[in-house]
Design a protein around this motif. Structure first.
Motif, PDB file in Angstrom:
ATOM      1  N   UNK A   1      52.172  50.725  30.621  1.00  0.00           N
ATOM      2  CA  UNK A   1      52.427  49.973  31.848  1.00  0.00           C
ATOM      3  C   UNK A   1      51.116  49.568  32.504  1.00  0.00           C
ATOM      4  N   UNK A   2      50.154  50.495  32.561  1.00  0.00           N
ATOM      5  CA  UNK A   2      48.846  50.185  33.142  1.00  0.00           C
ATOM      6  C   UNK A   2      48.159  49.064  32.369  1.00  0.00           C
ATOM      7  N   UNK A   3      48.285  49.097  31.043  1.00  0.00           N
ATOM      8  CA  UNK A   3      47.673  48.053  30.240  1.00  0.00           C
ATOM      9  C   UNK A   3      48.242  46.681  30.532  1.00  0.00           C
ATOM     10  N   UNK A   4      49.546  46.607  30.832  1.00  0.00           N
ATOM     11  CA  UNK A   4      50.174  45.319  31.153  1.00  0.00           C
ATOM     12  C   UNK A   4      49.787  44.827  32.544  1.00  0.00           C
ATOM     13  N   UNK A   5      49.534  45.745  33.471  1.00  0.00           N
ATOM     14  CA  UNK A   5      49.230  45.358  34.848  1.00  0.00           C
ATOM     15  C   UNK A   5      47.780  44.938  35.048  1.00  0.00           C
ATOM     16  N   UNK A   6      46.883  45.452  34.226  1.00  0.00           N
ATOM     17  CA  UNK A   6      45.453  45.193  34.422  1.00  0.00           C
ATOM     18  C   UNK A   6      45.117  43.707  34.461  1.00  0.00           C
ATOM     19  N   UNK A   7      45.571  42.893  33.500  1.00  0.00           N
ATOM     20  CA  UNK A   7      45.204  41.462  33.551  1.00  0.00           C
ATOM     21  C   UNK A   7      45.708  40.767  34.813  1.00  0.00           C
ATOM     22  N   UNK A   8      46.910  41.109  35.265  1.00  0.00           N
ATOM     23  CA  UNK A   8      47.458  40.463  36.457  1.00  0.00           C
ATOM     24  C   UNK A   8      46.605  40.743  37.684  1.00  0.00           C
ATOM     25  N   UNK A   9      46.242  42.004  37.873  1.00  0.00           N
ATOM     26  CA  UNK A   9      45.419  42.350  39.033  1.00  0.00           C
ATOM     27  C   UNK A   9      43.993  41.841  38.869  1.00  0.00           C
ATOM     28  N   UNK A  10      43.474  41.830  37.645  1.00  0.00           N
ATOM     29  CA  UNK A  10      42.122  41.310  37.422  1.00  0.00           C
ATOM     30  C   UNK A  10      42.020  39.829  37.732  1.00  0.00           C
ATOM     31  N   UNK A  11      42.978  39.046  37.248  1.00  0.00           N
ATOM     32  CA  UNK A  11      42.977  37.609  37.532  1.00  0.00           C
ATOM     33  C   UNK A  11      43.176  37.348  39.018  1.00  0.00           C
ATOM     34  N   UNK A  12      44.088  38.099  39.639  1.00  0.00           N
ATOM     35  CA  UNK A  12      44.316  37.943  41.078  1.00  0.00           C
ATOM     36  C   UNK A  12      43.048  38.242  41.872  1.00  0.00           C
ATOM     37  N   UNK A  13      42.315  39.278  41.461  1.00  0.00           N
ATOM     38  CA  UNK A  13      41.070  39.629  42.153  1.00  0.00           C
ATOM     39  C   UNK A  13      40.056  38.503  42.065  1.00  0.00           C
ATOM     40  N   UNK A  14      39.924  37.905  40.877  1.00  0.00           N
ATOM     41  CA  UNK A  14      38.956  36.815  40.700  1.00  0.00           C
ATOM     42  C   UNK A  14      39.330  35.599  41.538  1.00  0.00           C
ATOM     43  N   UNK A  15      40.613  35.213  41.529  1.00  0.00           N
ATOM     44  CA  UNK A  15      41.052  34.042  42.292  1.00  0.00           C
ATOM     45  C   UNK A  15      40.913  34.270  43.791  1.00  0.00           C
ATOM     46  N   UNK A  16      41.297  35.461  44.247  1.00  0.00           N
ATOM     47  CA  UNK A  16      41.191  35.776  45.677  1.00  0.00           C
ATOM     48  C   UNK A  16      39.729  35.830  46.118  1.00  0.00           C
ATOM     49  N   UNK A  17      38.858  36.369  45.267  1.00  0.00           N
ATOM     50  CA  UNK A  17      37.441  36.432  45.618  1.00  0.00           C
ATOM     51  C   UNK A  17      36.846  35.029  45.742  1.00  0.00           C
ATOM     52  N   UNK A  18      37.210  34.133  44.825  1.00  0.00           N
ATOM     53  CA  UNK A  18      36.729  32.754  44.918  1.00  0.00           C
ATOM     54  C   UNK A  18      37.226  32.080  46.191  1.00  0.00           C
ATOM     55  N   UNK A  19      38.511  32.289  46.506  1.00  0.00           N
ATOM     56  CA  UNK A  19      39.066  31.695  47.725  1.00  0.00           C
ATOM     57  C   UNK A  19      38.415  32.285  48.968  1.00  0.00           C
ATOM     58  N   UNK A  20      38.221  33.599  48.985  1.00  0.00           N
ATOM     59  CA  UNK A  20      37.605  34.243  50.144  1.00  0.00           C
ATOM     60  C   UNK A  20      36.176  33.811  50.364  1.00  0.00           C
ATOM     61  N   UNK A  21      35.400  33.679  49.284  1.00  0.00           N
ATOM     62  CA  UNK A  21      34.013  33.235  49.429  1.00  0.00           C
ATOM     63  C   UNK A  21      33.945  31.777  49.875  1.00  0.00           C
ATOM     64  N   UNK A  22      34.897  30.956  49.383  1.00  0.00           N
ATOM     65  CA  UNK A  22      34.929  29.558  49.820  1.00  0.00           C
ATOM     66  C   UNK A  22      35.215  29.467  51.312  1.00  0.00           C
ATOM     67  N   UNK A  23      36.173  30.267  51.780  1.00  0.00           N
ATOM     68  CA  UNK A  23      36.493  30.258  53.210  1.00  0.00           C
ATOM     69  C   UNK A  23      35.309  30.759  54.026  1.00  0.00           C
ATOM     70  N   UNK A  24      34.732  31.883  53.576  1.00  0.00           N
ATOM     71  CA  UNK A  24      33.673  32.503  54.357  1.00  0.00           C
ATOM     72  C   UNK A  24      32.357  31.761  54.360  1.00  0.00           C
ATOM     73  N   UNK A  25      31.997  31.167  53.221  1.00  0.00           N
ATOM     74  CA  UNK A  25      30.667  30.567  53.107  1.00  0.00           C
ATOM     75  C   UNK A  25      30.667  29.043  53.210  1.00  0.00           C
ATOM     76  N   UNK A  26      31.851  28.430  53.124  1.00  0.00           N
ATOM     77  CA  UNK A  26      31.903  26.965  53.193  1.00  0.00           C
ATOM     78  C   UNK A  26      32.664  26.446  54.416  1.00  0.00           C
ATOM     79  N   UNK A  27      33.762  27.097  54.765  1.00  0.00           N
ATOM     80  CA  UNK A  27      34.621  26.578  55.821  1.00  0.00           C
ATOM     81  C   UNK A  27      34.469  27.287  57.159  1.00  0.00           C
ATOM     82  N   UNK A  28      34.071  28.553  57.151  1.00  0.00           N
ATOM     83  CA  UNK A  28      33.913  29.278  58.417  1.00  0.00           C
ATOM     84  C   UNK A  28      32.752  28.681  59.213  1.00  0.00           C
TER      85      UNK A  28
END
Length: 256
Positions: free
Chosen positions: A24-51
């Motif tokens: 189960x952990x092996x199946x969940x890792x890619x989902x959370x890893x991809x989500x982390x990367x996408x959220x980090x890109x969105x957060x940095x864009x908001x914080x460093x470009x739009x704020x």
């Protein structure tokens, strides 16, 4: 008298077994890893470009989008780690103790990042890299607690004894978490108050709040992905003599 769903309860309880949780952990890792990367890109864009630029601190304040989520996660992970360790201590569940062990390095990393980015922020704001402020000092103690937990478990050869010793230290150290959070209220400190409060409206622009929240979600998703990856390695190490673990390792060697 409340009744449990006849199918749901067994399906959930079976994942308390390391053997059942491993795939189960092996199946969940890619989902959370991809989500982390996408959220980090969105957060940095908001914080460093739009704020917007802060009228007092200029662009130096933007380190808040790394500092605050790291500080939040340093405390949150410790509480979760202590909860898993306590559960393993009381119920003698192997997977609970493994989860606590898997979370500790990531919690230590976020604590270090919070201290490091705080120093970078403090230099232009306070004129010093470090002051023995109540919040900074208690956050440093948190780093020592993480390091102590990791070192204590590593120094004991028997995993069960190591889990019990680490659990006691983790549970004792929980008292430091409210000290960190309430330090700016209990003592006269240089550190500013909480960036976001549950009892009053935020004192900063909503886009700034959004950037911090998105980065915090990215840090949370990253933590889950890394902890699951690490707990799989711990499971393989501790269960290496079990038939299923030997079969899995042989399959991995065959694929390599």
């Amino acid at each position: 008298m409340p009744t449990r769903h006849p199918c749901l309860a067994p399906s959930l309880y079976r994942f308390a077994s390391p053997q059942a949780f491993f795939p189960l952990a092996g199946k969940l890792i890619p989902w959370f890893g991809i989500s982390a990367a996408l959220l980090a890109l969105a957060g940095m864009a908001i914080g460093f470009l739009f704020a917007p630029t802060d009228f007092q601190q200029g662009d130096a304040y933007r380190i808040i989008f790394l500092h605050v989520p790291a500080a939040w996660m340093s405390m949150f992970i410790y509480i979760v780690m202590a909860a898993w360790a306590g559960l393993g201590l009381v119920l003698n569940t192997r997977l609970s103790s493994m989860m606590a062990t898997a979370l500790a390095p990531t919690g230590a990393m976020f604590t270090f990042v919070a201290l490091w980015t705080g120093a970078l922020w403090g230099k232009p704001t306070w004129g010093a890299w470090w002051v023995w402020d109540a919040r900074l000092t208690s956050e440093l103690i948190l780093l020592f607690l993480y390091a102590g937990f990791i070192a204590l478990q590593s120094s004991i050869d028997d995993p069960r004894r190591a889990d019990r010793a680490g659990a006691v230290l983790a549970l004792v150290g929980v008292v430091n978490v409210p000290v960190i959070y309430f330090s700016v209220q209990w003592w006269n400190t240089l550190h500013q108050g909480s960036s976001i409060s549950m009892t009053k409206a935020p004192s900063m622009a909503l886009v700034m709040v959004a950037g911090m929240v998105v980065m915090a979600l990215a840090a949370w998703a990253y933590t889950v992905a890394v902890a699951l990856k690490r707990v799989r390695l711990i499971i393989l190490e501790r269960e290496r003599h079990a038939d299923w673990a030997r079969q899995y390792l042989q399959q991995q060697r065959g694929h390599a």
